[in-house]
Design a protein around this motif. Structure first.
Motif, PDB file in Angstrom:
ATOM      1  N   ARG A 119     -23.530  -6.135  -5.782  1.00  0.00           N
ATOM      2  CA  ARG A 119     -22.135  -5.084  -5.832  1.00  0.00           C
ATOM      3  C   ARG A 119     -20.759  -6.001  -4.937  1.00  0.00           C
ATOM      4  N   LEU A 120     -21.222  -6.854  -4.047  1.00  0.00           N
ATOM      5  CA  LEU A 120     -19.890  -6.946  -3.512  1.00  0.00           C
ATOM      6  C   LEU A 120     -19.662  -8.435  -3.932  1.00  0.00           C
ATOM      7  N   ASN A 121     -20.990  -9.092  -5.170  1.00  0.00           N
ATOM      8  CA  ASN A 121     -20.735 -10.976  -5.172  1.00  0.00           C
ATOM      9  C   ASN A 121     -20.643 -11.557  -4.348  1.00  0.00           C
ATOM     10  N   ASN A 122     -22.260 -11.709  -3.206  1.00  0.00           N
ATOM     11  CA  ASN A 122     -22.215 -12.096  -2.023  1.00  0.00           C
ATOM     12  C   ASN A 122     -23.245 -12.347  -1.607  1.00  0.00           C
ATOM     13  N   CYS A 123     -23.702 -13.897  -2.120  1.00  0.00           N
ATOM     14  CA  CYS A 123     -25.603 -14.146  -1.987  1.00  0.00           C
ATOM     15  C   CYS A 123     -25.573 -14.137  -0.582  1.00  0.00           C
ATOM     16  N   THR A 124     -24.697 -14.101   0.795  1.00  0.00           N
ATOM     17  CA  THR A 124     -25.549 -13.581   1.925  1.00  0.00           C
ATOM     18  C   THR A 124     -25.402 -12.206   2.286  1.00  0.00           C
ATOM     19  N   LEU A 125     -24.907 -11.642   1.937  1.00  0.00           N
ATOM     20  CA  LEU A 125     -25.506  -9.561   2.222  1.00  0.00           C
ATOM     21  C   LEU A 125     -26.086  -9.570   1.910  1.00  0.00           C
ATOM     22  N   HIS A 126     -27.620  -9.867   2.365  1.00  0.00           N
ATOM     23  CA  HIS A 126     -29.195  -9.368   2.807  1.00  0.00           C
ATOM     24  C   HIS A 126     -28.723  -7.767   3.490  1.00  0.00           C
TER      25      HIS A 126
END
Length: 236
Positions: A119-126
């Motif tokens: 959704r936010l194109n960010n691999c850290t946002l688990h």
């Protein structure tokens, strides 16, 4: 002709459409697409680019989460994390993982987190990472383990990946409760990274209690829901 003179009519048209649709509840989505289109159309240059990362909950959160309730039993707290994971899948806003952070003694809900990688194109946002970020932002503290704060604990619908497990150590929580297991996520081909028995022993030696398999079947059902929907597997 400067790049802005080329794309300005396009962006202006999109903003006009955004204004016309503002009463239909899609304004935020149109605004997001306009900004994304702007970045896509902008030519690549060597000029400095200062990115801004903005993280917020999906619109459905307050309809799923009761912020006023005190959650007592582990099962009640885990159901918050599972409900967040389910809503994330059903609304198409991310992967099948949810988390919730509570005050250990009072059961007060401090923050929730949902997987927001795509959704936010960010691999850290688990899910766990979002929960940590939101809790620390709400409490205005970079750690949840200070003399001024009561002890906190995190409930996660699925066993954490290597990144989230590492962040658990630095977050300041004193207890982690897990629903589905690593092997359950692996059935969907999610790669949880280098997590070993020693990883958990290290956390326990640092004073973090680990509890497993709370409502595991309910948590596992969310993974199956995501598989049935052919959800994106975003291992990188």
């Amino acid at each position: 002709m400067r790049w802005w003179e080329i794309v300005k009519p396009i962006i202006s048209a999109k903003l006009a459409a955004e204004h016309r649709e503002s009463q239909t509840g899609v304004r935020a989505a149109l605004r997001f697409r306009s900004r994304r289109d702007l970045l896509r159309l902008r030519p690549m240059t060597n000029a400095p680019f200062h990115a801004v990362v903005h993280i917020e909950y999906p619109d459905w959160v307050n309809s799923v989460v009761d912020w006023t309730k005190s959650y007592g039993a582990d099962e009640d707290r885990m159901r918050v994390a599972i409900s967040v994971a389910r809503a994330n899948v059903e609304n198409g806003t991310g992967g099948p993982f949810g988390a919730a952070i509570f005050e250990s003694n009072s059961g007060r809900l401090i923050a929730v987190g949902m997987n927001s990688v795509v959704r936010l194109n960010n691999c850290t946002l688990h899910g766990e990472m979002v929960a940590f970020m939101m809790a620390q932002r709400r409490l205005q503290s970079f750690t949840l383990n200070t003399p001024e704060l009561p002890p906190h604990e995190i409930f996660t619908s699925c066993e954490p990946c290597a990144m989230c497990l590492g962040a658990t150590l630095w977050s300041g929580i004193r207890r982690m409760v897990i629903g589905a297991g690593r092997e359950d996520a692996s059935l969907l081909l999610f790669d949880e990274g280098p997590v070993f028995p020693e990883s958990y022993r290290y956390l326990e030696e640092r004073g973090i209690q680990i509890v497993r398999d709370v409502l595991r079947d309910e948590a596992r059902a969310i993974l199956e829901l995501y598989r049935a929907a052919s959800g994106t597997i975003y291992n990188g």
